[in-house]
Design an enzyme around this catalytic site. Structure first.
Site, PDB file in Angstrom:
ATOM      1  N   HIS A   1       1.323  -1.489  -0.178  1.00  0.00           N
ATOM      2  CA  HIS A   1      -0.152   0.288   0.548  1.00  0.00           C
ATOM      3  C   HIS A   1       0.930   1.194  -0.234  1.00  0.00           C
ATOM      4  O   HIS A   1       2.123   1.188   0.262  1.00  0.00           O
ATOM      5  CB  HIS A   1      -1.282  -0.501   1.377  1.00  0.00           C
ATOM      6  CG  HIS A   1      -0.273  -0.325   2.463  1.00  0.00           C
ATOM      7  ND1 HIS A   1       0.414  -0.649   3.227  1.00  0.00           N
ATOM      8  CD2 HIS A   1      -0.220   1.176   3.976  1.00  0.00           C
ATOM      9  CE1 HIS A   1       0.811  -0.383   4.210  1.00  0.00           C
ATOM     10  NE2 HIS A   1       0.208   0.758   4.592  1.00  0.00           N
TER      11      HIS A   1
ATOM     12  N   HIS B   1       4.909  -4.328  10.819  1.00  0.00           N
ATOM     13  CA  HIS B   1       5.123  -3.632  12.222  1.00  0.00           C
ATOM     14  C   HIS B   1       5.122  -4.450  13.425  1.00  0.00           C
ATOM     15  O   HIS B   1       4.503  -5.066  13.660  1.00  0.00           O
ATOM     16  CB  HIS B   1       3.829  -2.458  12.900  1.00  0.00           C
ATOM     17  CG  HIS B   1       3.738  -1.287  11.526  1.00  0.00           C
ATOM     18  ND1 HIS B   1       4.851   0.024  12.121  1.00  0.00           N
ATOM     19  CD2 HIS B   1       2.908  -1.456  10.414  1.00  0.00           C
ATOM     20  CE1 HIS B   1       3.869   0.526  11.327  1.00  0.00           C
ATOM     21  NE2 HIS B   1       3.591   0.028  10.583  1.00  0.00           N
TER      22      HIS B   1
ATOM     23  N   HIS C   1       1.611   4.347   1.822  1.00  0.00           N
ATOM     24  CA  HIS C   1       1.848   4.714   3.178  1.00  0.00           C
ATOM     25  C   HIS C   1       3.571   4.496   3.060  1.00  0.00           C
ATOM     26  O   HIS C   1       4.276   4.218   2.425  1.00  0.00           O
ATOM     27  CB  HIS C   1       1.022   4.481   4.762  1.00  0.00           C
ATOM     28  CG  HIS C   1       0.387   4.428   5.284  1.00  0.00           C
ATOM     29  ND1 HIS C   1      -0.515   3.483   6.140  1.00  0.00           N
ATOM     30  CD2 HIS C   1      -0.818   5.299   4.397  1.00  0.00           C
ATOM     31  CE1 HIS C   1      -1.960   4.158   5.615  1.00  0.00           C
ATOM     32  NE2 HIS C   1      -2.212   5.176   4.611  1.00  0.00           N
TER      33      HIS C   1
ATOM     34  N   ASP D   1       5.901   5.002   5.755  1.00  0.00           N
ATOM     35  CA  ASP D   1       6.516   4.158   5.453  1.00  0.00           C
ATOM     36  C   ASP D   1       7.166   2.494   5.204  1.00  0.00           C
ATOM     37  O   ASP D   1       7.755   2.244   5.555  1.00  0.00           O
ATOM     38  CB  ASP D   1       6.047   4.040   7.494  1.00  0.00           C
ATOM     39  CG  ASP D   1       4.700   3.368   7.385  1.00  0.00           C
ATOM     40  OD1 ASP D   1       4.133   3.707   6.571  1.00  0.00           O
ATOM     41  OD2 ASP D   1       4.822   2.480   8.734  1.00  0.00           O
ATOM     42  N   HIS D   2       5.808   2.210   4.351  1.00  0.00           N
ATOM     43  CA  HIS D   2       6.473   1.236   3.317  1.00  0.00           C
ATOM     44  C   HIS D   2       6.694   1.397   1.596  1.00  0.00           C
ATOM     45  O   HIS D   2       7.363   0.208   1.156  1.00  0.00           O
ATOM     46  CB  HIS D   2       4.555   0.241   3.316  1.00  0.00           C
ATOM     47  CG  HIS D   2       3.836   0.283   4.658  1.00  0.00           C
ATOM     48  ND1 HIS D   2       4.340  -1.271   4.892  1.00  0.00           N
ATOM     49  CD2 HIS D   2       4.235   0.951   5.397  1.00  0.00           C
ATOM     50  CE1 HIS D   2       3.609  -1.367   6.135  1.00  0.00           C
ATOM     51  NE2 HIS D   2       3.522  -0.359   6.182  1.00  0.00           N
TER      52      HIS D   2
ATOM     53  N   ASP E   1      -0.555  -3.515   6.142  1.00  0.00           N
ATOM     54  CA  ASP E   1      -1.093  -3.197   7.621  1.00  0.00           C
ATOM     55  C   ASP E   1      -2.353  -3.980   7.846  1.00  0.00           C
ATOM     56  O   ASP E   1      -3.201  -3.307   8.222  1.00  0.00           O
ATOM     57  CB  ASP E   1      -0.796  -1.702   7.792  1.00  0.00           C
ATOM     58  CG  ASP E   1       0.525  -1.896   8.017  1.00  0.00           C
ATOM     59  OD1 ASP E   1       1.781  -2.039   8.061  1.00  0.00           O
ATOM     60  OD2 ASP E   1       1.184   0.099   8.041  1.00  0.00           O
TER      61      ASP E   1
ATOM     62  N   HIS F   1      -7.503  -0.830   6.107  1.00  0.00           N
ATOM     63  CA  HIS F   1      -6.824  -0.362   5.978  1.00  0.00           C
ATOM     64  C   HIS F   1      -6.422   1.565   5.066  1.00  0.00           C
ATOM     65  O   HIS F   1      -6.465   2.399   6.056  1.00  0.00           O
ATOM     66  CB  HIS F   1      -5.124  -0.930   6.889  1.00  0.00           C
ATOM     67  CG  HIS F   1      -3.996  -0.003   7.253  1.00  0.00           C
ATOM     68  ND1 HIS F   1      -3.798   0.677   8.175  1.00  0.00           N
ATOM     69  CD2 HIS F   1      -2.927   0.652   6.218  1.00  0.00           C
ATOM     70  CE1 HIS F   1      -3.020   1.639   8.303  1.00  0.00           C
ATOM     71  NE2 HIS F   1      -2.392   0.825   7.212  1.00  0.00           N
TER      72      HIS F   1
END
Length: 254
Positions: free
Chosen positions: A53, A166, A55, A57-58, A128, A111
């Site tokens: 996805h 995570h 985001h 942090d990915h 996530d 998410h």
């Protein structure tokens, strides 16, 4: 296939999958630095990037990785991921010759609306959506969407290794125990998690069968979760029970 969690950022895991011939795939590289270190230390060559996805942090490390490695980038149909070379969606199959690997693409909205997971080679790369003893927050999707997504993942073979993105397991377990305090499998898992974290070791991957026995978000039809929901004043269907679980987890501070 070797499955390696690479700690990154505050609490992320980037997943590195590689064979014994020096070929590697990386999943959700939010930071390029730990990926480059792992490639060097393990003597493997990056062959592809998989993204679940959009985001940051990915995907934050993708540009830096592409500046050094000419590899394909597989990603969902989402314009917020602008470096994708291959767009994939539900029902697609991603295959590689080196490393020799095959992954089914599963749409898992909740998410985010375009979130996908990759399942194959005995692992579930779920970003996530599913966490150990937990699930992702609903930033874009609905409770009904997320529950349907989790139902699909829970139906995979029990030996599948859940590779989430995570290290949330300890806090998730504490919440889960407020929902199912008499769940002995949950108590055993939480003790295991405590010991792992005391040694600064990852709590994942974990088998899907363990998650089905301990994760309240996969257990909305269990007697304990139904009883917990009734104590919250929820007498509705399983979507209502799931929504209550997620809402309570959102504000849980235990």
């Amino acid at each position: 296939m070797h499955v390696v969690p690479l700690p990154a950022l505050a609490d992320n895991y980037i997943w590195l999958l590689h064979d014994d011939s020096g070929h590697a795939i990386v999943v959700d590289p939010g930071d390029a630095t730990p990926v480059e270190k792992a490639l060097t230390s393990r003597g493997v060559e990056l062959r592809a990037i998989l993204l679940t996805h959009h985001h940051r942090d990915h995907i934050g490390g993708v540009d830096a990785l592409l500046s050094r490695h000419d590899v394909p980038v597989y990603a969902p149909h989402d314009e917020r991921i602008d470096r994708a070379t291959h767009r994939v969606g539900d029902g697609d199959v991603v295959t590689f010759d080196a490393p020799c690997a095959r992954f089914d693409v599963i749409a898992v909205p909740g998410h985010t609306t375009t979130h996908i997971a990759y399942a194959g080679e005995g692992v579930l790369l779920c970003g996530d959506t599913l966490f150990s003893m937990g699930c992702g927050r609903l930033f874009e999707g609905t409770p009904a969407q997320m529950l349907a997504s989790l139902d699909r993942l829970a139906a995979l073979p029990g030996h599948t290794l859940v590779c989430c993105a995570h290290e949330y397991t300890m806090a998730n377990g504490r919440f889960a125990q407020t929902v199912e305090p008499s769940n002995t499998a949950l108590a055993t898992r939480q003790q295991e998690v405590s010991e792992l974290r005391a040694r600064h070791q990852p709590t994942v991957p974990v088998t899907l069968s363990t998650e089905r026995a301990t994760n309240p978000f996969l257990r909305t039809d269990s007697e304990d979760v139904i009883a917990w929901s009734q104590r919250q004043g929820i007498d509705g269907d399983r979507v209502a029970r799931f929504a209550a679980l997620r809402a309570n987890k959102d504000v849980f501070t235990g």
